[in-house]
Design an enzyme around this catalytic site. Sequence first.
Site, PDB file in Angstrom:
ATOM      1  N   SER A 113       0.840  -1.187   0.000  1.00 32.79           N
ATOM      2  CA  SER A 113       0.000   0.000   0.000  1.00 32.79           C
ATOM      3  C   SER A 113       0.887   1.254   0.000  1.00 32.79           C
ATOM      4  CB  SER A 113      -0.948  -0.042   1.204  1.00 32.79           C
ATOM      5  OG  SER A 113      -1.971   0.902   1.082  1.00 32.79           O
ATOM      6  N   GLU A 152      -9.446  -4.568  -5.045  1.00 36.97           N
ATOM      7  CA  GLU A 152      -8.707  -3.587  -4.239  1.00 36.97           C
ATOM      8  C   GLU A 152      -9.608  -2.612  -3.483  1.00 36.97           C
ATOM      9  OE1 GLU A 152      -5.704  -3.393  -3.402  1.00 36.97           O
ATOM     10  OE2 GLU A 152      -4.441  -4.403  -4.858  1.00 36.97           O
ATOM     11  N   HIS A 182      -7.954  -5.221  -0.498  1.00 37.03           N
ATOM     12  CA  HIS A 182      -6.680  -4.517  -0.361  1.00 37.03           C
ATOM     13  C   HIS A 182      -5.890  -5.091   0.815  1.00 37.03           C
ATOM     14  CE1 HIS A 182      -3.921  -1.207  -0.920  1.00 37.03           C
ATOM     15  NE2 HIS A 182      -4.069  -0.807   0.328  1.00 37.03           N
TER      16      HIS A 182
END
Length: 569
Positions: free
Chosen positions: A227, A345, A458
Amino acid sequence: MRLHRLRARLNAVAFGLLLLLVHGQGPEIVQPEVDTTLGRVRGRQVGVKGTDRLVNVFLGIPFAQPPLGPDRFSAPHPAQPWEGVRDASAAPPMCLQDVESMNNSRFVLNGKQQIFSVSEDCLVLNIYSPAEATAGAGRPVMVWVHGGALITGAATSYDGSALAAYGDVVVVTVQYRLGVLGFFSTGDEHAPGNQGFLDVVAALRWVQGNITPFGGDLNCVTVFGGSAGGSIVSGLVLSPMAAGLFHRAITQSGVITTPGIIESHPWPLAQKITNTLACSSSSPAEMVQCLRQKEGEELVLSKKLKSTIYPLTVDGTVFPKSPKELLKEKPFHSVPFLMGVNNHEFSWLIPRGWGLLDTMEQMSREDMLAISTPVLTSLDVPPEMMPTVIDEYLGSNSDAQAKCLAFQEFMGDVFINVPTVSFSRYLRDSGSPVFFYEFQHRPSSFAKIKPAWVKADHAAEGAFVFGGPFLMDESSRLAFPEATEEEKQLSLTMMAQWTHFARTGDPNSKGLPPWPRFNQAEQYLEINPVPRAGQKFRETRMQFWSETLPSKIQQWHQKQKNRKAQEDL
């Protein structure tokens, strides 16, 4: 005679009790010690499920001086030496942050949350090294940069013991300043910005000078991150400040070209921040001086700044030009690169963190356009062209569920998929070996915390990369004791792929699924319990963003230019 035997028996019992008091009822506790250039550290030894290999763990080793007082907002300074043996067996404080904002991270895997104390004195790293690793053993080093939108996160949330044991590597997890403390910038010498990024650079310098006694090879260092941590890792590839400090890179669902992650004009945000914190001034020097006098908690807990994004800064030094310019000009470090995304995501974790879950379920076309406008503006899409983008995803769908899915797909593409594919193409064209993946497995633990329609959300791959099913400490955020046998095997495979890439620059090895290189054919690996090679990841959507939309925008600008020319006649 009987009295003599009784006394002997009592003496034996007493001696046995003494042994129990001294040694305990379990195995003897091992506290490994290592000499660094700054002093000696004492860690602890831990086990890992499924293997007899032990791991030496050293927590909270300082790589820079505490960034306090006049050093707040400054680049990090090298840590000072200490006398005696430093205890490195307990979890260090996290960098100062709004702990409440970190609550969303418990939904990464299975609802677990690890909250540590917080402090501005937080520039430390953790080391996980196979117990049999001796000084000069030359094991690959993997340096992890945590995510958290550059505002939350902790090194200790990522237990590297399983990855170290199964992959025979030395894992290092680093902390860096977050939020306003890590990324505030006035755009000049008073607060150039990027101090959190420079913390990571300082940690990599520390690794170069100190990792050998821990059994690591300073000439085989891989930086990897997820991330926002992936954004920092990809930034390290572009920044001259990190030259020579690493040899391979891995990004998981995040690159520096993600919209909003880096800013060329930081002054407006600096004004907003200082106005909110009663430090408003036309003088950058006065602004910074005022902020240095504030309590740290006041800087990170302001409710008016709760949703503020603190980006990296194009400052002319750390980043001489914008990432897109640097990628086009190719002056960056050409290293083997492994990068990828998850197949859902923007499904649940990020929308929840942004407060969009309820809106998303009842999404209208107008809502989608309103939410999308800021990011499309940052991508230089004219307002008149924004409906074209929405129509690409929404089409003629009027069903609420279809609109929700279209919004998720759009946001996932804009913030993660498109930037990652674009970045990988630039790297490929520069000659760097690139390996691309899409993680497609929904962890079984999601059943407890996420709706059934959520796929690989995610950050879902993190527990598999770090060997979550094999972590002995089940309170760890990525511990995954409920993993199925299929998921355990998937984790073993991914640990082997990631560590073999760290060792050789290639994730392919005997017994592992074939992973094609990302070349002009754009092949990649679809990661799930039954992996297979794919080609042209999301081809239609990627073509829309790289070719169709730019062409339409160019045509629109030309029409505007022609219209103005007609009006001027």
